[in-house]
Design an enzyme around this catalytic site. Structure first.
Site, PDB file in Angstrom:
ATOM      1  CD1 TRP A  15       3.194  -2.040  -3.633  1.00 31.04           C
ATOM      2  CD2 TRP A  15       3.485  -2.691  -5.750  1.00 31.04           C
ATOM      3  NE1 TRP A  15       4.523  -2.257  -3.815  1.00 31.04           N
ATOM      4  CE2 TRP A  15       4.740  -2.661  -5.108  1.00 31.04           C
ATOM      5  CE3 TRP A  15       3.429  -3.080  -7.097  1.00 31.04           C
ATOM      6  CZ2 TRP A  15       5.928  -3.008  -5.768  1.00 31.04           C
ATOM      7  CZ3 TRP A  15       4.601  -3.421  -7.752  1.00 31.04           C
ATOM      8  CH2 TRP A  15       5.838  -3.384  -7.091  1.00 31.04           C
ATOM      9  CE  LYS A  16      -4.320   0.303   0.105  1.00 30.76           C
ATOM     10  NZ  LYS A  16      -5.043   1.223   0.970  1.00 30.76           N
ATOM     11  CG  HIS A  96      -7.687  -4.211   1.748  1.00 28.50           C
ATOM     12  ND1 HIS A  96      -8.346  -3.018   1.558  1.00 28.50           N
ATOM     13  CD2 HIS A  96      -6.481  -3.907   2.279  1.00 28.50           C
ATOM     14  CE1 HIS A  96      -7.550  -2.030   1.958  1.00 28.50           C
ATOM     15  NE2 HIS A  96      -6.409  -2.545   2.393  1.00 28.50           N
ATOM     16  CD  GLU A  98      -8.383   0.337  -0.060  1.00 28.80           C
ATOM     17  OE1 GLU A  98      -7.748  -0.284  -0.925  1.00 28.80           O
ATOM     18  OE2 GLU A  98      -7.849   1.171   0.716  1.00 28.80           O
ATOM     19  CD  GLU A 167      -4.814  -3.115   6.341  1.00 27.41           C
ATOM     20  OE1 GLU A 167      -3.691  -2.665   6.165  1.00 27.41           O
ATOM     21  OE2 GLU A 167      -5.662  -3.197   5.435  1.00 27.41           O
ATOM     22  N   GLY A 231       0.297   0.263   2.962  1.00 27.78           N
ATOM     23  CA  GLY A 231      -0.263   0.649   1.665  1.00 27.78           C
ATOM     24  C   GLY A 231       0.584   1.738   1.031  1.00 27.78           C
ATOM     25  N   GLY A 232       0.156   2.989   1.198  1.00 30.25           N
ATOM     26  CA  GLY A 232       0.809   4.138   0.557  1.00 30.25           C
ATOM     27  C   GLY A 232       2.327   4.145   0.658  1.00 30.25           C
TER      28      GLY A 232
HETATM   29  P1  PGA Z   1      -2.217   2.747   4.024  1.00 34.06           P
HETATM   30  O1  PGA Z   1      -3.015   1.438   3.551  1.00 34.06           O
HETATM   31  O2  PGA Z   1      -0.886   2.284   4.569  1.00 34.06           O
HETATM   32  O3  PGA Z   1      -2.073   3.578   2.790  1.00 34.06           O
HETATM   33  O4  PGA Z   1      -3.050   3.401   5.076  1.00 34.06           O
HETATM   34  C1  PGA Z   1      -2.945   0.250   4.275  1.00 34.06           C
HETATM   35  C2  PGA Z   1      -3.779  -0.813   3.609  1.00 34.06           C
HETATM   36  O5  PGA Z   1      -4.876  -0.505   3.121  1.00 34.06           O
HETATM   37  O6  PGA Z   1      -3.380  -1.988   3.534  1.00 34.06           O
END
Ligand code: PGA
Length: 245
Positions: A15-16, A96, A98, A167, A231-232
């Site tokens: 979910w970030k 991750h 990010e 990823e 993610g999204g």
């Molecule tokens: P995304 O993100 O599905 O929004 O591309 C994936 C993730 O960062 O785990």
């Protein structure tokens, strides 16, 4: 804690920095999938307790998006394994892109976190993947090799409690997912490095990056793709239900 089956089929939602307490409750009122996959959701720290409470009588597993490897200490802004155990979170997502890109996470610090947390009985999902420049420069294999060599160890791999998420950074949040052929090729590279360095390639490797209900099935059909990290599309309970069923 029992260790996981090798190559377990897992679909995870990251979910970030989304969904506070109220949205978490609303989410689980709608997310009641009938799935053959192990489902793991990584909400932000503040929503973990709520997510655990909402999924109490379900098979859904809940984890944190990061955690420190030490059990306590002077680490401002960090959360420890015992704190997560106390509220009932059993999984931790580590490394991750990010975290690597915006918060200085390095292969060595991913490994230190992983080793500390493994000793405390967590299931770990460790992320690796190349960026756009690296892919276009033909360096994908070399980047994956270095990440594997530096962030993992034989103990981690043989624990039965570690899975990987491939990823590619260029695919995250861009709407440009890796094709099934690109994902399969990278997963084969990853297994070859795991075998070469640690003698064990029989762990779950998930694909992540712009996964949607539309592309999830063909990605899951790849021989070396054991699951997905979403993610999204995991933010919407209905979309995520479509992906896991
Ligand atoms: P995304 O993100 O599905 O929004 O591309 C994936 C993730 O960062 O785990």
């Amino acid at each position: 804690m029992t260790s996981r089956n090798s190559r377990e089929r897992i679909i995870a939602g990251n979910w970030k920095m989304n969904h506070g307490l109220k949205e978490t409750e609303e989410y689980f009122n709608k997310f009641k999938p009938d799935s053959s996959f192990t489902i793991v959701i990584f909400p932000p720290y503040i929503s973990l307790t709520k997510a655990i409470e909402c999924t109490k009588n379900t098979e859904i597993e809940i984890g944190a998006q990061n955690a420190h490897g030490s059990v306590k200490g002077a680490f401002t802004g960090e959360i420890s394994g015992p704190m997560l155990k106390e509220i009932g979170a059993n999984w931790v997502l580590l490394g991750h892109s990010e975290r690597r890109q915006h918060f200085g996470e390095k292969n060595a610090s991913v490994k230190a976190r992983a080793e500390g947390l493994l000793g405390q009985g967590f299931h770990l999902m460790i992320c690796i993947g190349e960026n756009k420049v690296e892919r276009e420069g033909g360096k994908t294999n070399a980047v994956l090799e270095k990440q594997i060599q530096e962030s993992l160890s034989a103990d981690l791999l043989n624990s039965g409690n570690v899975c990987l998420a491939y990823e590619p950074v260029w695919a995250i949040g861009t709407g440009l997912n890796a094709t099934p052929a690109q994902a399969e090729e990278a997963h084969q590279m990853i297994r070859a490095h795991l075998k070469k360095y640690f003698g064990n390639d029989q762990i779950s490797i998930l694909y992540g990056g712009s996964v949607t209900p539309e592309n999830s099935k063909e990605l899951l059909a790849c021989q070396n793709v054991d699951g997905l990290l979403v993610g999204g599309a995991s933010l919407d309970p209905l979309k995520f239900s479509e992906i896991v069923t």
